[in-house]
Design a protein around this motif. Structure first.
Motif, short mmCIF file in Angstrom:
data_model
loop_
_atom_site.label_atom_id
_atom_site.label_comp_id
_atom_site.label_asym_id
_atom_site.label_seq_id
_atom_site.Cartn_x
_atom_site.Cartn_y
_atom_site.Cartn_z
N LYS A 41 -5.12 -3.46 -4.05
CA LYS A 41 -5.35 -2.06 -4.43
C LYS A 41 -4.37 -1.14 -3.69
CE LYS A 41 -10.14 -2.67 -5.62
NZ LYS A 41 -11.51 -2.28 -5.45
N ASP A 42 -3.69 -1.71 -2.69
CA ASP A 42 -2.73 -0.93 -1.92
C ASP A 42 -1.50 -0.63 -2.76
OD1 ASP A 42 -4.45 -1.18 0.24
OD2 ASP A 42 -3.39 -2.93 1.05
N THR A 43 -0.83 0.45 -2.41
CA THR A 43 0.43 0.78 -3.06
C THR A 43 1.49 -0.19 -2.57
OG1 THR A 43 -0.18 3.11 -3.13
CG2 THR A 43 2.16 2.60 -3.39
N ILE A 44 2.28 -0.70 -3.51
CA ILE A 44 3.31 -1.68 -3.17
C ILE A 44 4.68 -1.01 -3.26
CG2 ILE A 44 4.40 -3.85 -3.87
CD1 ILE A 44 1.68 -4.64 -5.10
N ASP A 45 5.45 -1.18 -2.20
CA ASP A 45 6.84 -0.72 -2.19
C ASP A 45 7.68 -1.88 -2.71
OD1 ASP A 45 9.44 0.06 -1.67
OD2 ASP A 45 9.06 0.65 0.41
N PHE A 46 7.88 -1.93 -4.03
CA PHE A 46 8.56 -3.07 -4.64
C PHE A 46 9.98 -3.25 -4.14
CE2 PHE A 46 5.08 -2.76 -7.69
CZ PHE A 46 4.76 -4.10 -7.84
N LYS A 47 10.67 -2.16 -3.84
CA LYS A 47 12.03 -2.30 -3.32
C LYS A 47 12.02 -3.06 -2.00
CE LYS A 47 14.33 1.58 -5.50
NZ LYS A 47 15.13 2.76 -5.32
N GLN A 48 11.09 -2.73 -1.11
CA GLN A 48 11.01 -3.41 0.18
C GLN A 48 10.54 -4.85 0.02
OE1 GLN A 48 12.00 -2.31 3.27
NE2 GLN A 48 11.67 -4.44 3.81
N VAL A 49 9.51 -5.06 -0.79
CA VAL A 49 8.98 -6.41 -0.99
C VAL A 49 10.05 -7.31 -1.60
CG1 VAL A 49 7.28 -7.78 -2.30
CG2 VAL A 49 6.56 -5.67 -1.16
#
Length: 143
Positions: A41-49
């Motif tokens: 449910k957390d916001t995902i920082d796709f660039k970092q991941v």
């Protein structure tokens, strides 16, 4: 992506019998961890991941491989011998207990769904057919 997850993925990889098998097992283990990480449910920082995964992938199996190419591999028929291999599934579930064995079909279906949304094409092919058989087998077992 922390060091513990990397170590667990590498432990699965080392259980492959050949270089090709180890590479495929690495790809699937990475892909399953990546997809399981989306279930939050957390916001995902796709660039970092994606940057973290891509760095790990590059350092482990070399250039030309990215999380995108791994997810593409996981939507093709090449993934089937791996997810149908009891040796892989046993190695993966013993080394990576955070991703339950019974979630593997769901994660593959999630991957196909994302591919469908991006391409706007219907999902068809061996992986889709295998997932449908898995669902049918689950229904048959519960009846």
């Amino acid at each position: 992506m922390d060091t513990l997850i990397k170590d667990k993925i590498l432990a699965v990889t080392r259980q492959g019998r050949t270089r090709a098998e180890s590479t495929d097992w690495f790809r699937v283990a990475v892909g399953l961890h990546y997809l399981a990480g989306l279930m939050t449910k957390d916001t995902i920082d796709f660039k970092q991941v994606d940057r973290d995964y891509n760095r790990f992938i590059y350092h482990t199996i070399g250039g030309g491989h990215t999380i995108t190419s791994i997810l593409q591999f996981m939507s093709g028929k090449g993934v089937l011998p791996i997810v149908q291999s009891e040796r892989f599934v046993d190695a993966f579930t013993s080394c990576c207990p955070a991703v339950p064995r019974d979630s593997i079909p769901f994660l593959l279906e999630l991957n196909l769904g994302v591919a469908k949304n991006i391409s706007k094409l219907e999902v068809e092919g061996p992986v889709h057919d295998w997932l449908q058989r898995q669902k049918q087998g689950t229904r048959d077992a519960s009846e």
